[in-house]
Design a protein around this motif. Structure first.
Motif, PDB file in Angstrom:
ATOM      1  N   GLN A  45       0.827  -1.207   0.000  1.00  0.00           N
ATOM      2  CA  GLN A  45       0.000   0.000   0.000  1.00  0.00           C
ATOM      3  C   GLN A  45       0.858   1.251   0.000  1.00  0.00           C
ATOM      4  O   GLN A  45       0.573   2.212  -0.723  1.00  0.00           O
ATOM      5  CB  GLN A  45      -0.932   0.004   1.215  1.00  0.00           C
ATOM      6  N   GLY A  70       2.227   1.986  -3.307  1.00  0.00           N
ATOM      7  CA  GLY A  70       1.231   2.270  -4.342  1.00  0.00           C
ATOM      8  C   GLY A  70       0.942   1.084  -5.246  1.00  0.00           C
ATOM      9  O   GLY A  70       0.458   1.248  -6.365  1.00  0.00           O
ATOM     10  N   LEU A  71       1.233  -0.115  -4.762  1.00  0.00           N
ATOM     11  CA  LEU A  71       1.022  -1.315  -5.571  1.00  0.00           C
ATOM     12  C   LEU A  71      -0.372  -1.897  -5.433  1.00  0.00           C
ATOM     13  O   LEU A  71      -0.759  -2.761  -6.213  1.00  0.00           O
ATOM     14  CB  LEU A  71       2.058  -2.378  -5.194  1.00  0.00           C
ATOM     15  N   VAL A  72      -1.117  -1.456  -4.432  1.00  0.00           N
ATOM     16  CA  VAL A  72      -2.462  -1.967  -4.219  1.00  0.00           C
ATOM     17  C   VAL A  72      -3.438  -0.986  -4.854  1.00  0.00           C
ATOM     18  O   VAL A  72      -3.508   0.174  -4.461  1.00  0.00           O
ATOM     19  CB  VAL A  72      -2.772  -2.138  -2.719  1.00  0.00           C
ATOM     20  N   HIS A  73      -4.142  -1.442  -5.857  1.00  0.00           N
ATOM     21  CA  HIS A  73      -5.106  -0.599  -6.550  1.00  0.00           C
ATOM     22  C   HIS A  73      -6.490  -1.150  -6.299  1.00  0.00           C
ATOM     23  O   HIS A  73      -6.758  -2.317  -6.547  1.00  0.00           O
ATOM     24  CB  HIS A  73      -4.827  -0.567  -8.056  1.00  0.00           C
ATOM     25  N   SER A  74      -7.356  -0.314  -5.798  1.00  0.00           N
ATOM     26  CA  SER A  74      -8.718  -0.734  -5.531  1.00  0.00           C
ATOM     27  C   SER A  74      -9.648   0.356  -6.024  1.00  0.00           C
ATOM     28  O   SER A  74      -9.378   1.541  -5.868  1.00  0.00           O
ATOM     29  CB  SER A  74      -8.929  -0.959  -4.036  1.00  0.00           C
ATOM     30  N   ALA A  75     -10.740  -0.038  -6.633  1.00  0.00           N
ATOM     31  CA  ALA A  75     -11.704   0.928  -7.138  1.00  0.00           C
ATOM     32  C   ALA A  75     -12.453   1.594  -5.998  1.00  0.00           C
ATOM     33  O   ALA A  75     -13.037   2.647  -6.168  1.00  0.00           O
ATOM     34  CB  ALA A  75     -12.687   0.243  -8.082  1.00  0.00           C
ATOM     35  N   ASP A  76     -12.411   0.989  -4.834  1.00  0.00           N
ATOM     36  CA  ASP A  76     -13.164   1.506  -3.708  1.00  0.00           C
ATOM     37  C   ASP A  76     -12.223   1.741  -2.532  1.00  0.00           C
ATOM     38  O   ASP A  76     -12.334   1.100  -1.495  1.00  0.00           O
ATOM     39  CB  ASP A  76     -14.268   0.517  -3.347  1.00  0.00           C
ATOM     40  N   GLN A  77     -11.294   2.663  -2.689  1.00  0.00           N
ATOM     41  CA  GLN A  77     -10.306   2.924  -1.635  1.00  0.00           C
ATOM     42  C   GLN A  77     -10.955   3.427  -0.353  1.00  0.00           C
ATOM     43  O   GLN A  77     -10.446   3.196   0.734  1.00  0.00           O
ATOM     44  CB  GLN A  77      -9.269   3.953  -2.124  1.00  0.00           C
ATOM     45  N   TYR A 129     -11.831   0.488   1.825  1.00  0.00           N
ATOM     46  CA  TYR A 129     -10.819  -0.533   2.016  1.00  0.00           C
ATOM     47  C   TYR A 129     -10.499  -0.625   3.497  1.00  0.00           C
ATOM     48  O   TYR A 129     -10.318   0.390   4.166  1.00  0.00           O
ATOM     49  CB  TYR A 129      -9.563  -0.181   1.208  1.00  0.00           C
TER      50      TYR A 129
END
Length: 108
Positions: free
Chosen positions: A89, A92-99, A102
């Motif tokens: 995180q 910046g390697l964790v990408h989520s459409a709903d940060q 999270y």
């Protein structure tokens, strides 16, 4: 009394006419399997089944060719996984459409 009986008969007749007419408007396919006639005997069908099984065209039971899930070693502790998640995180390697939703604030 005669008029009431006539009106009742007329109403009953008109109400059943709709059902008969609606049946002819049905767009459901005809069930041909229920009315189909077979050209093979039971013995012939059983022989074809045995031939299909013998040649491998029909598999009964578990299919040995079905791909198995790869087995992996999961020897990491929860704390190690959470630490890796935090590092990912931060990088910046964790990408989520709903940060916004999270989960944060893990307790190790």
């Amino acid at each position: 009394m005669k008029i009431a009986a006539t009106l009742t008969a007329l109403a009953l007749g008109l109400s059943t006419t709709g059902f008969a007419y609606a049946d002819s408007l049905s767009n459901y396919p005809v069930d041909t399997a229920a009315t189909a006639t077979s050209t093979l005997t039971r013995a012939q069908v059983q022989q074809e089944l045995q031939q299909a099984q013998a040649t491998g065209l029909l598999i009964i039971g578990e299919n040995p060719a079905y791909p198995m899930l790869a087995q992996h070693d999961n020897n990491k502790a929860r704390a190690e996984v959470l630490s890796e998640l935090r590092h990912a995180q931060a990088a910046g390697l964790v990408h989520s459409a709903d940060q916004a939703n999270y989960p944060v604030g893990f307790s190790a």
